[in-house]
Scaffold this motif. Structure first.
Motif, PDB file in Angstrom:
ATOM      1  N   ASN A   4       0.834  -1.199   0.000  1.00 53.61           N
ATOM      2  CA  ASN A   4       0.000   0.000   0.000  1.00 53.61           C
ATOM      3  C   ASN A   4       0.872   1.254   0.000  1.00 53.61           C
ATOM      4  O   ASN A   4       0.589   2.237  -0.692  1.00 53.61           O
ATOM      5  CB  ASN A   4      -0.927  -0.003   1.218  1.00 53.61           C
ATOM      6  N   GLU A   5       1.980   1.199   0.762  1.00 55.30           N
ATOM      7  CA  GLU A   5       2.868   2.351   0.878  1.00 55.30           C
ATOM      8  C   GLU A   5       3.854   2.449  -0.276  1.00 55.30           C
ATOM      9  O   GLU A   5       4.173   3.543  -0.749  1.00 55.30           O
ATOM     10  CB  GLU A   5       3.642   2.274   2.199  1.00 55.30           C
ATOM     11  N   THR A   6       4.351   1.292  -0.739  1.00 52.59           N
ATOM     12  CA  THR A   6       5.406   1.315  -1.759  1.00 52.59           C
ATOM     13  C   THR A   6       4.893   1.293  -3.185  1.00 52.59           C
ATOM     14  O   THR A   6       5.560   1.791  -4.091  1.00 52.59           O
ATOM     15  CB  THR A   6       6.357   0.114  -1.557  1.00 52.59           C
ATOM     16  N   LYS A   7       3.715   0.714  -3.400  1.00 50.96           N
ATOM     17  CA  LYS A   7       3.209   0.570  -4.771  1.00 50.96           C
ATOM     18  C   LYS A   7       1.749   0.984  -4.931  1.00 50.96           C
ATOM     19  O   LYS A   7       1.137   0.724  -5.969  1.00 50.96           O
ATOM     20  CB  LYS A   7       3.381  -0.874  -5.233  1.00 50.96           C
ATOM     21  N   ASN A   8       1.183   1.587  -3.901  1.00 47.39           N
ATOM     22  CA  ASN A   8      -0.203   2.083  -3.949  1.00 47.39           C
ATOM     23  C   ASN A   8      -1.233   0.973  -4.163  1.00 47.39           C
ATOM     24  O   ASN A   8      -2.252   1.183  -4.833  1.00 47.39           O
ATOM     25  CB  ASN A   8      -0.356   3.153  -5.043  1.00 47.39           C
ATOM     26  N   TRP A   9      -0.948  -0.212  -3.618  1.00 53.35           N
ATOM     27  CA  TRP A   9      -1.958  -1.271  -3.641  1.00 53.35           C
ATOM     28  C   TRP A   9      -3.051  -0.916  -2.624  1.00 53.35           C
ATOM     29  O   TRP A   9      -2.763  -0.473  -1.511  1.00 53.35           O
ATOM     30  CB  TRP A   9      -1.347  -2.610  -3.272  1.00 53.35           C
ATOM     31  N   THR A  10      -4.298  -1.140  -3.007  1.00 52.90           N
ATOM     32  CA  THR A  10      -5.420  -0.973  -2.088  1.00 52.90           C
ATOM     33  C   THR A  10      -6.324  -2.196  -2.217  1.00 52.90           C
ATOM     34  O   THR A  10      -6.173  -3.003  -3.133  1.00 52.90           O
ATOM     35  CB  THR A  10      -6.239   0.286  -2.413  1.00 52.90           C
ATOM     36  N   MET A  11      -7.278  -2.312  -1.301  1.00 54.82           N
ATOM     37  CA  MET A  11      -8.224  -3.421  -1.399  1.00 54.82           C
ATOM     38  C   MET A  11      -9.032  -3.337  -2.691  1.00 54.82           C
ATOM     39  O   MET A  11      -9.335  -4.352  -3.316  1.00 54.82           O
ATOM     40  CB  MET A  11      -9.162  -3.414  -0.198  1.00 54.82           C
ATOM     41  N   LYS A  12      -9.362  -2.114  -3.086  1.00 47.92           N
ATOM     42  CA  LYS A  12     -10.249  -1.935  -4.229  1.00 47.92           C
ATOM     43  C   LYS A  12      -9.557  -2.181  -5.571  1.00 47.92           C
ATOM     44  O   LYS A  12     -10.244  -2.403  -6.573  1.00 47.92           O
ATOM     45  CB  LYS A  12     -10.857  -0.532  -4.199  1.00 47.92           C
ATOM     46  N   ASN A  13      -8.225  -2.120  -5.593  1.00 51.45           N
ATOM     47  CA  ASN A  13      -7.554  -2.350  -6.883  1.00 51.45           C
ATOM     48  C   ASN A  13      -6.759  -3.655  -6.900  1.00 51.45           C
ATOM     49  O   ASN A  13      -5.894  -3.840  -7.750  1.00 51.45           O
ATOM     50  CB  ASN A  13      -6.666  -1.156  -7.266  1.00 51.45           C
ATOM     51  N   THR A  14      -7.093  -4.566  -5.961  1.00 50.21           N
ATOM     52  CA  THR A  14      -6.307  -5.789  -5.812  1.00 50.21           C
ATOM     53  C   THR A  14      -7.167  -7.053  -5.868  1.00 50.21           C
ATOM     54  O   THR A  14      -8.256  -7.101  -5.296  1.00 50.21           O
ATOM     55  CB  THR A  14      -5.540  -5.774  -4.476  1.00 50.21           C
ATOM     56  N   THR A  15      -6.654  -8.061  -6.535  1.00 48.35           N
ATOM     57  CA  THR A  15      -7.201  -9.416  -6.520  1.00 48.35           C
ATOM     58  C   THR A  15      -6.262 -10.298  -5.708  1.00 48.35           C
ATOM     59  O   THR A  15      -5.065 -10.346  -6.003  1.00 48.35           O
ATOM     60  CB  THR A  15      -7.334  -9.987  -7.943  1.00 48.35           C
ATOM     61  N   LEU A  16      -6.779 -10.968  -4.700  1.00 46.98           N
ATOM     62  CA  LEU A  16      -6.000 -11.901  -3.877  1.00 46.98           C
ATOM     63  C   LEU A  16      -6.550 -13.305  -4.091  1.00 46.98           C
ATOM     64  O   LEU A  16      -7.714 -13.580  -3.804  1.00 46.98           O
ATOM     65  CB  LEU A  16      -6.080 -11.521  -2.400  1.00 46.98           C
ATOM     66  N   ILE A  17      -5.709 -14.183  -4.606  1.00 45.35           N
ATOM     67  CA  ILE A  17      -6.103 -15.557  -4.891  1.00 45.35           C
ATOM     68  C   ILE A  17      -5.417 -16.493  -3.907  1.00 45.35           C
ATOM     69  O   ILE A  17      -4.184 -16.502  -3.804  1.00 45.35           O
ATOM     70  CB  ILE A  17      -5.734 -15.944  -6.334  1.00 45.35           C
ATOM     71  N   SER A  18      -6.197 -17.278  -3.193  1.00 44.94           N
ATOM     72  CA  SER A  18      -5.682 -18.233  -2.209  1.00 44.94           C
ATOM     73  C   SER A  18      -5.944 -19.644  -2.724  1.00 44.94           C
ATOM     74  O   SER A  18      -7.079 -20.001  -3.036  1.00 44.94           O
ATOM     75  CB  SER A  18      -6.381 -18.024  -0.859  1.00 44.94           C
ATOM     76  N   ILE A  19      -4.877 -20.449  -2.786  1.00 42.45           N
ATOM     77  CA  ILE A  19      -4.982 -21.777  -3.390  1.00 42.45           C
ATOM     78  C   ILE A  19      -4.592 -22.854  -2.395  1.00 42.45           C
ATOM     79  O   ILE A  19      -3.501 -22.816  -1.811  1.00 42.45           O
ATOM     80  CB  ILE A  19      -4.105 -21.868  -4.654  1.00 42.45           C
ATOM     81  N   GLY A  20      -5.482 -23.830  -2.200  1.00 44.55           N
ATOM     82  CA  GLY A  20      -5.237 -24.924  -1.280  1.00 44.55           C
ATOM     83  C   GLY A  20      -4.596 -26.117  -1.963  1.00 44.55           C
ATOM     84  O   GLY A  20      -4.438 -26.145  -3.190  1.00 44.55           O
ATOM     85  N   THR A  21      -4.257 -27.112  -1.155  1.00 44.90           N
ATOM     86  CA  THR A  21      -3.633 -28.336  -1.687  1.00 44.90           C
ATOM     87  C   THR A  21      -4.510 -29.559  -1.417  1.00 44.90           C
ATOM     88  O   THR A  21      -4.035 -30.686  -1.441  1.00 44.90           O
ATOM     89  CB  THR A  21      -2.251 -28.552  -1.051  1.00 44.90           C
ATOM     90  N   GLY A  22      -5.798 -29.309  -1.169  1.00 43.79           N
ATOM     91  CA  GLY A  22      -6.739 -30.411  -0.945  1.00 43.79           C
ATOM     92  C   GLY A  22      -7.236 -30.459   0.479  1.00 43.79           C
ATOM     93  O   GLY A  22      -6.439 -30.495   1.412  1.00 43.79           O
ATOM     94  N   ARG A  23      -8.551 -30.429   0.638  1.00 40.50           N
ATOM     95  CA  ARG A  23      -9.159 -30.553   1.964  1.00 40.50           C
ATOM     96  C   ARG A  23      -9.275 -32.033   2.332  1.00 40.50           C
ATOM     97  O   ARG A  23      -9.866 -32.812   1.600  1.00 40.50           O
ATOM     98  CB  ARG A  23     -10.543 -29.904   1.976  1.00 40.50           C
ATOM     99  N   GLY A  24      -8.691 -32.405   3.466  1.00 39.09           N
ATOM    100  CA  GLY A  24      -8.692 -33.797   3.882  1.00 39.09           C
ATOM    101  C   GLY A  24     -10.082 -34.348   4.168  1.00 39.09           C
ATOM    102  O   GLY A  24     -10.976 -33.620   4.605  1.00 39.09           O
TER     103      GLY A  24
END
Length: 347
Positions: free
Chosen positions: A222-242
Protein backbone atom coordinates in the motif's frame (compact mmCIF):
# COMPACT_ATOMS: atom_id res chain seq x y z
CA UNK A 1 -17.16 -29.34 -16.48
CA UNK A 2 -17.45 -26.72 -19.22
CA UNK A 3 -15.28 -23.63 -18.87
CA UNK A 4 -16.74 -20.16 -18.56
CA UNK A 5 -14.85 -16.94 -19.26
CA UNK A 6 -12.45 -16.52 -16.35
CA UNK A 7 -13.24 -13.48 -14.24
CA UNK A 8 -10.79 -10.67 -14.94
CA UNK A 9 -8.14 -9.75 -12.39
CA UNK A 10 -7.82 -6.26 -10.99
CA UNK A 11 -4.78 -4.02 -11.52
CA UNK A 12 -2.76 -5.71 -8.75
CA UNK A 13 -2.69 -9.48 -8.20
CA UNK A 14 -1.45 -11.47 -5.20
CA UNK A 15 -1.37 -15.24 -4.71
CA UNK A 16 -1.02 -17.32 -1.56
CA UNK A 17 -0.41 -21.06 -1.30
CA UNK A 18 -1.14 -23.53 1.50
CA UNK A 19 1.25 -26.12 2.85
CA UNK A 20 0.75 -29.83 2.20
CA UNK A 21 3.97 -31.58 1.17
CA UNK A 22 3.64 -33.68 -1.97
CA UNK A 23 0.06 -32.40 -2.25
CA UNK A 24 1.67 -29.29 -3.72
CA UNK A 25 1.18 -31.19 -6.99
CA UNK A 26 -2.51 -30.31 -6.72
CA UNK A 27 -1.67 -26.60 -6.70
CA UNK A 28 1.06 -26.74 -9.38
CA UNK A 29 -1.16 -28.70 -11.77
CA UNK A 30 -4.01 -26.23 -11.24
CA UNK A 31 -1.66 -23.29 -11.76
CA UNK A 32 -0.38 -24.81 -14.99
CA UNK A 33 -3.99 -24.78 -16.27
CA UNK A 34 -4.42 -21.14 -15.22
CA UNK A 35 -1.09 -20.14 -16.73
CA UNK A 36 -2.02 -21.72 -20.09
CA UNK A 37 -5.34 -19.90 -20.11
CA UNK A 38 -3.69 -16.54 -19.40
CA UNK A 39 -1.16 -17.16 -22.18
CA UNK A 40 -3.87 -18.20 -24.65
CA UNK A 41 -5.89 -15.09 -23.81
CA UNK A 42 -2.85 -12.83 -24.22
CA UNK A 43 -2.64 -11.63 -20.61
CA UNK A 44 0.89 -12.98 -20.11
CA UNK A 45 3.63 -14.19 -22.44
CA UNK A 46 5.22 -17.03 -20.46
CA UNK A 47 4.96 -16.95 -16.66
CA UNK A 48 2.64 -15.87 -13.88
CA UNK A 49 5.08 -13.35 -12.36
CA UNK A 50 4.37 -11.11 -15.35
CA UNK A 51 0.93 -10.50 -13.81
CA UNK A 52 1.30 -11.34 -10.11
CA UNK A 53 3.25 -8.95 -7.85
CA UNK A 54 3.02 -10.77 -4.52
CA UNK A 55 3.55 -14.47 -3.80
CA UNK A 56 3.02 -15.81 -0.27
CA UNK A 57 3.45 -19.40 0.88
CA UNK A 58 3.88 -21.81 3.74
CA UNK A 59 5.95 -25.01 3.51
CA UNK A 60 5.31 -26.56 0.08
CA UNK A 61 3.39 -23.36 -0.65
CA UNK A 62 6.57 -21.37 0.02
CA UNK A 63 8.41 -23.47 -2.57
CA UNK A 64 5.65 -22.80 -5.10
CA UNK A 65 5.65 -19.07 -4.27
CA UNK A 66 9.44 -18.79 -4.55
CA UNK A 67 9.58 -20.57 -7.89
CA UNK A 68 6.72 -18.66 -9.50
CA UNK A 69 8.10 -15.35 -8.23
CA UNK A 70 11.48 -16.24 -9.76
CA UNK A 71 9.85 -16.76 -13.14
CA UNK A 72 9.59 -20.56 -13.24
CA UNK A 73 6.68 -21.62 -15.45
CA UNK A 74 3.90 -23.38 -13.52
CA UNK A 75 3.93 -26.24 -16.02
CA UNK A 76 7.67 -26.77 -15.46
CA UNK A 77 7.21 -26.52 -11.70
CA UNK A 78 4.54 -29.21 -11.85
CA UNK A 79 6.93 -31.50 -13.72
CA UNK A 80 9.71 -30.84 -11.22
CA UNK A 81 7.35 -31.52 -8.31
CA UNK A 82 6.63 -34.97 -9.63
CA UNK A 83 10.35 -35.63 -9.98
CA UNK A 84 11.19 -34.07 -6.63
CA UNK A 85 8.55 -36.04 -4.74
CA UNK A 86 9.81 -39.43 -5.83
CA UNK A 87 13.39 -38.58 -4.87
CA UNK A 88 12.83 -36.63 -1.64
CA UNK A 89 10.15 -38.88 -0.14
CA UNK A 90 11.78 -42.26 -0.65
CA UNK A 91 9.84 -44.73 1.45
CA UNK A 92 12.62 -47.28 2.06
CA UNK A 93 14.36 -46.78 5.39
CA UNK A 94 12.32 -43.80 6.52
CA UNK A 95 11.13 -45.36 9.80
CA UNK A 96 14.62 -46.52 10.69
CA UNK A 97 15.89 -43.00 10.17
CA UNK A 98 13.01 -41.64 12.26
CA UNK A 99 13.94 -43.97 15.12
CA UNK A 100 17.59 -42.91 15.19
CA UNK A 101 17.57 -39.37 13.78
CA UNK A 102 14.18 -38.00 14.84
CA UNK A 103 12.93 -37.32 11.32
CA UNK A 104 11.96 -39.51 8.40
CA UNK A 105 13.92 -37.75 5.65
CA UNK A 106 17.16 -35.88 5.18
CA UNK A 107 16.72 -32.45 3.61
CA UNK A 108 19.77 -32.92 1.34
CA UNK A 109 17.70 -34.16 -1.60
CA UNK A 110 15.19 -31.39 -1.06
CA UNK A 111 17.99 -28.82 -1.02
CA UNK A 112 19.36 -30.27 -4.28
CA UNK A 113 16.00 -29.98 -6.03
CA UNK A 114 15.32 -26.49 -4.69
CA UNK A 115 18.60 -25.36 -6.21
CA UNK A 116 17.67 -27.15 -9.44
CA UNK A 117 14.29 -25.38 -9.58
CA UNK A 118 15.66 -21.90 -8.85
CA UNK A 119 19.22 -21.63 -10.15
CA UNK A 120 18.41 -21.02 -13.82
CA UNK A 121 16.20 -18.04 -12.95
CA UNK A 122 17.86 -16.37 -9.96
CA UNK A 123 21.22 -18.12 -9.74
CA UNK A 124 22.61 -20.66 -7.31
CA UNK A 125 22.99 -19.30 -3.78
CA UNK A 126 20.75 -16.27 -4.43
CA UNK A 127 19.75 -14.46 -1.25
CA UNK A 128 16.23 -13.38 -0.32
CA UNK A 129 16.85 -9.78 -1.37
CA UNK A 130 17.21 -10.98 -4.98
CA UNK A 131 13.44 -10.55 -5.34
CA UNK A 132 13.71 -6.90 -4.31
CA UNK A 133 16.38 -6.34 -6.96
CA UNK A 134 14.42 -7.83 -9.88
CA UNK A 135 13.19 -5.42 -12.54
CA UNK A 136 9.58 -5.84 -11.47
CA UNK A 137 10.52 -6.10 -7.76
CA UNK A 138 8.37 -9.10 -6.98
CA UNK A 139 7.40 -9.28 -3.28
CA UNK A 140 7.36 -12.63 -1.48
CA UNK A 141 6.60 -13.81 2.06
CA UNK A 142 7.39 -17.24 3.52
CA UNK A 143 6.36 -18.40 6.98
CA UNK A 144 8.53 -20.29 9.46
CA UNK A 145 8.39 -20.97 13.21
CA UNK A 146 11.27 -20.21 15.57
CA UNK A 147 11.68 -22.74 18.38
CA UNK A 148 13.98 -20.40 20.33
CA UNK A 149 11.65 -17.40 20.57
CA UNK A 150 8.56 -19.63 20.23
CA UNK A 151 7.15 -17.29 17.58
CA UNK A 152 6.05 -17.37 13.97
CA UNK A 153 8.47 -15.51 11.70
CA UNK A 154 7.93 -14.03 8.25
CA UNK A 155 10.76 -14.21 5.73
CA UNK A 156 10.72 -11.35 3.22
CA UNK A 157 13.23 -9.89 0.77
CA UNK A 158 13.13 -6.36 2.15
CA UNK A 159 12.59 -6.29 5.95
CA UNK A 160 15.93 -6.06 7.72
CA UNK A 161 16.11 -6.81 11.47
CA UNK A 162 14.73 -4.15 13.79
CA UNK A 163 17.31 -4.76 16.52
CA UNK A 164 19.84 -7.11 18.09
CA UNK A 165 18.68 -10.69 18.30
CA UNK A 166 16.52 -10.44 15.17
CA UNK A 167 17.39 -12.66 12.24
CA UNK A 168 18.41 -10.87 9.04
CA UNK A 169 16.33 -12.95 6.67
CA UNK A 170 17.21 -10.69 3.72
CA UNK A 171 20.69 -12.27 3.76
CA UNK A 172 19.46 -15.85 3.95
CA UNK A 173 19.65 -17.80 0.74
CA UNK A 174 16.27 -18.46 -0.82
CA UNK A 175 16.92 -22.19 -0.49
CA UNK A 176 17.63 -21.90 3.25
CA UNK A 177 14.42 -19.92 3.68
CA UNK A 178 12.46 -22.64 1.89
CA UNK A 179 14.10 -25.43 3.90
CA UNK A 180 13.07 -23.68 7.11
CA UNK A 181 9.50 -23.05 5.96
CA UNK A 182 9.08 -26.70 4.93
CA UNK A 183 10.89 -28.35 7.88
CA UNK A 184 7.81 -30.26 9.02
CA UNK A 185 8.39 -31.91 12.43
CA UNK A 186 9.11 -35.67 12.18
CA UNK A 187 9.57 -35.29 8.39
CA UNK A 188 12.60 -32.99 7.96
CA UNK A 189 15.28 -31.58 10.30
CA UNK A 190 14.98 -28.05 11.64
CA UNK A 191 17.15 -25.25 10.20
CA UNK A 192 19.63 -23.31 12.31
CA UNK A 193 19.90 -19.53 12.04
CA UNK A 194 22.08 -17.00 13.81
CA UNK A 195 19.56 -16.47 16.58
CA UNK A 196 16.87 -19.12 16.12
CA UNK A 197 16.05 -22.71 15.20
CA UNK A 198 13.38 -22.88 12.53
CA UNK A 199 10.69 -25.37 11.54
CA UNK A 200 7.69 -25.54 9.19
CA UNK A 201 5.49 -22.44 9.28
CA UNK A 202 2.46 -24.73 9.06
CA UNK A 203 2.73 -25.57 12.78
CA UNK A 204 1.27 -22.10 13.41
CA UNK A 205 -2.10 -20.72 12.36
CA UNK A 206 -0.69 -19.90 8.94
CA UNK A 207 -0.62 -23.17 7.02
CA UNK A 208 -2.93 -21.13 4.81
CA UNK A 209 -1.15 -17.76 4.65
CA UNK A 210 -3.85 -15.73 2.87
CA UNK A 211 -4.20 -13.35 5.84
CA UNK A 212 -0.45 -12.75 5.74
CA UNK A 213 -0.85 -11.79 2.08
CA UNK A 214 -3.57 -9.32 3.06
CA UNK A 215 -1.33 -7.89 5.79
CA UNK A 216 1.54 -7.44 3.31
CA UNK A 217 -0.78 -5.66 0.90
CA UNK A 218 -2.06 -3.23 3.53
CA UNK A 219 1.18 -2.61 5.40
CA UNK A 220 3.86 -2.67 2.69
CA UNK A 221 2.56 -2.67 -0.86
CA UNK A 222 0.00 0.00 0.00
CA UNK A 223 2.87 2.35 0.88
CA UNK A 224 5.41 1.31 -1.76
CA UNK A 225 3.21 0.57 -4.77
CA UNK A 226 -0.20 2.08 -3.95
CA UNK A 227 -1.96 -1.27 -3.64
CA UNK A 228 -5.42 -0.97 -2.09
CA UNK A 229 -8.22 -3.42 -1.40
CA UNK A 230 -10.25 -1.93 -4.23
CA UNK A 231 -7.55 -2.35 -6.88
CA UNK A 232 -6.31 -5.79 -5.81
CA UNK A 233 -7.20 -9.42 -6.52
CA UNK A 234 -6.00 -11.90 -3.88
CA UNK A 235 -6.10 -15.56 -4.89
CA UNK A 236 -5.68 -18.23 -2.21
CA UNK A 237 -4.98 -21.78 -3.39
CA UNK A 238 -5.24 -24.92 -1.28
CA UNK A 239 -3.63 -28.34 -1.69
CA UNK A 240 -6.74 -30.41 -0.95
CA UNK A 241 -9.16 -30.55 1.96
CA UNK A 242 -8.69 -33.80 3.88
CA UNK A 243 -11.49 -36.30 4.20
CA UNK A 244 -12.97 -36.67 7.72
CA UNK A 245 -11.26 -39.47 9.62
CA UNK A 246 -14.62 -41.01 10.62
CA UNK A 247 -17.74 -41.61 8.54
CA UNK A 248 -20.19 -41.60 11.45
CA UNK A 249 -20.31 -41.30 15.26
CA UNK A 250 -20.02 -44.30 17.54
CA UNK A 251 -17.52 -46.19 19.67
CA UNK A 252 -14.26 -46.02 17.79
CA UNK A 253 -10.75 -47.05 18.77
CA UNK A 254 -8.20 -45.01 16.88
CA UNK A 255 -4.67 -46.36 16.70
CA UNK A 256 -1.73 -44.04 17.33
CA UNK A 257 -1.03 -43.37 13.65
CA UNK A 258 -4.68 -42.78 12.77
CA UNK A 259 -5.15 -40.57 15.83
CA UNK A 260 -2.12 -38.43 14.95
CA UNK A 261 -3.40 -38.11 11.36
CA UNK A 262 -6.81 -37.08 12.67
CA UNK A 263 -5.32 -34.42 14.94
CA UNK A 264 -3.09 -33.02 12.17
CA UNK A 265 -5.97 -33.00 9.69
CA UNK A 266 -8.29 -31.27 12.19
CA UNK A 267 -5.69 -28.62 13.03
CA UNK A 268 -4.78 -27.82 9.44
CA UNK A 269 -8.38 -27.72 8.23
CA UNK A 270 -9.52 -25.50 11.10
CA UNK A 271 -6.56 -23.13 10.76
CA UNK A 272 -7.00 -22.91 6.98
CA UNK A 273 -10.70 -22.11 7.31
CA UNK A 274 -10.03 -19.52 10.00
CA UNK A 275 -7.66 -17.57 7.75
CA UNK A 276 -10.17 -17.63 4.90
CA UNK A 277 -12.91 -16.34 7.21
CA UNK A 278 -10.71 -13.50 8.45
CA UNK A 279 -9.86 -12.35 4.93
CA UNK A 280 -13.43 -12.76 3.70
CA UNK A 281 -14.70 -10.51 6.47
CA UNK A 282 -12.25 -7.79 5.45
CA UNK A 283 -13.02 -8.34 1.77
CA UNK A 284 -16.78 -7.91 2.16
CA UNK A 285 -16.52 -4.50 3.81
CA UNK A 286 -13.47 -3.18 1.96
CA UNK A 287 -14.22 -4.42 -1.59
CA UNK A 288 -11.19 -6.70 -1.93
CA UNK A 289 -11.49 -9.19 -4.78
CA UNK A 290 -10.70 -12.28 -2.71
CA UNK A 291 -10.92 -15.73 -4.28
CA UNK A 292 -10.29 -18.91 -2.27
CA UNK A 293 -10.02 -22.15 -4.21
CA UNK A 294 -9.86 -25.62 -2.68
CA UNK A 295 -10.72 -29.16 -3.76
CA UNK A 296 -12.18 -31.87 -1.53
CA UNK A 297 -10.09 -35.03 -1.38
CA UNK A 298 -12.08 -38.24 -1.62
CA UNK A 299 -9.33 -40.01 0.30
CA UNK A 300 -6.74 -38.88 2.83
CA UNK A 301 -3.34 -38.46 1.22
CA UNK A 302 -0.33 -38.01 3.49
CA UNK A 303 2.11 -35.22 2.71
CA UNK A 304 4.79 -37.79 1.73
CA UNK A 305 2.67 -40.38 -0.10
CA UNK A 306 4.26 -40.46 -3.55
CA UNK A 307 2.16 -43.49 -4.49
CA UNK A 308 -0.72 -41.05 -5.01
CA UNK A 309 0.95 -38.71 -7.50
CA UNK A 310 -1.40 -39.61 -10.36
CA UNK A 311 -4.43 -39.06 -8.13
CA UNK A 312 -3.00 -35.69 -7.05
CA UNK A 313 -2.62 -34.72 -10.71
CA UNK A 314 -6.32 -35.41 -11.25
CA UNK A 315 -7.25 -33.34 -8.20
CA UNK A 316 -5.10 -30.59 -9.68
CA UNK A 317 -7.02 -30.69 -12.94
CA UNK A 318 -10.23 -30.46 -10.94
CA UNK A 319 -8.90 -27.49 -8.95
CA UNK A 320 -7.74 -25.79 -12.14
CA UNK A 321 -11.25 -25.92 -13.55
CA UNK A 322 -12.66 -24.47 -10.33
CA UNK A 323 -10.24 -21.54 -10.60
CA UNK A 324 -10.99 -20.92 -14.26
CA UNK A 325 -14.72 -21.06 -13.55
CA UNK A 326 -14.30 -18.89 -10.43
CA UNK A 327 -16.08 -21.47 -8.27
CA UNK A 328 -14.81 -20.31 -4.90
CA UNK A 329 -14.84 -22.51 -1.81
CA UNK A 330 -17.90 -21.90 0.36
CA UNK A 331 -17.42 -22.41 4.07
CA UNK A 332 -20.24 -23.30 6.45
CA UNK A 333 -21.74 -19.91 7.29
CA UNK A 334 -22.18 -20.95 10.93
CA UNK A 335 -18.58 -22.07 11.38
CA UNK A 336 -17.10 -18.81 12.65
CA UNK A 337 -20.24 -17.09 13.90
CA UNK A 338 -20.44 -15.94 17.49
CA UNK A 339 -23.12 -18.21 19.03
CA UNK A 340 -24.46 -15.26 21.03
CA UNK A 341 -24.79 -13.03 18.02
CA UNK A 342 -28.01 -12.77 16.07
CA UNK A 343 -26.31 -11.00 13.18
CA UNK A 344 -26.25 -13.25 10.16
CA UNK A 345 -22.85 -13.85 8.62
CA UNK A 346 -22.37 -12.70 5.06
CA UNK A 347 -20.71 -14.96 2.58
Amino acid sequence: MSLKQMKKFRKNVAMSFDGGGIRGIVATKALAEVEKKLIDDGHIKKTLNEKVGLFVGTSTGAIIAAALAAGVAASELNRLYRELGKEVFKRFGRWGRYLFEGERYSNEKLEFYLNKILEENIGEGARMNVYDSMNSKIDVVFTTFDLVSNKIRFIKPWNKPAGRGDENFTQWTVVKALLSSSAAPTYFPSVEGEYGQYIDGGVSSYNNPCYIALYEILNHLNETKNWTMKNTTLISIGTGRGKPILDKPGKHRLGLVKLSDAILNAFMTSANDQQVALVEEKAVYNKLDFRRFQVNLRENIAMDDTRKIEELEKYGEELGKLILNDEKEKLDEHMWRDPDSSQKATR
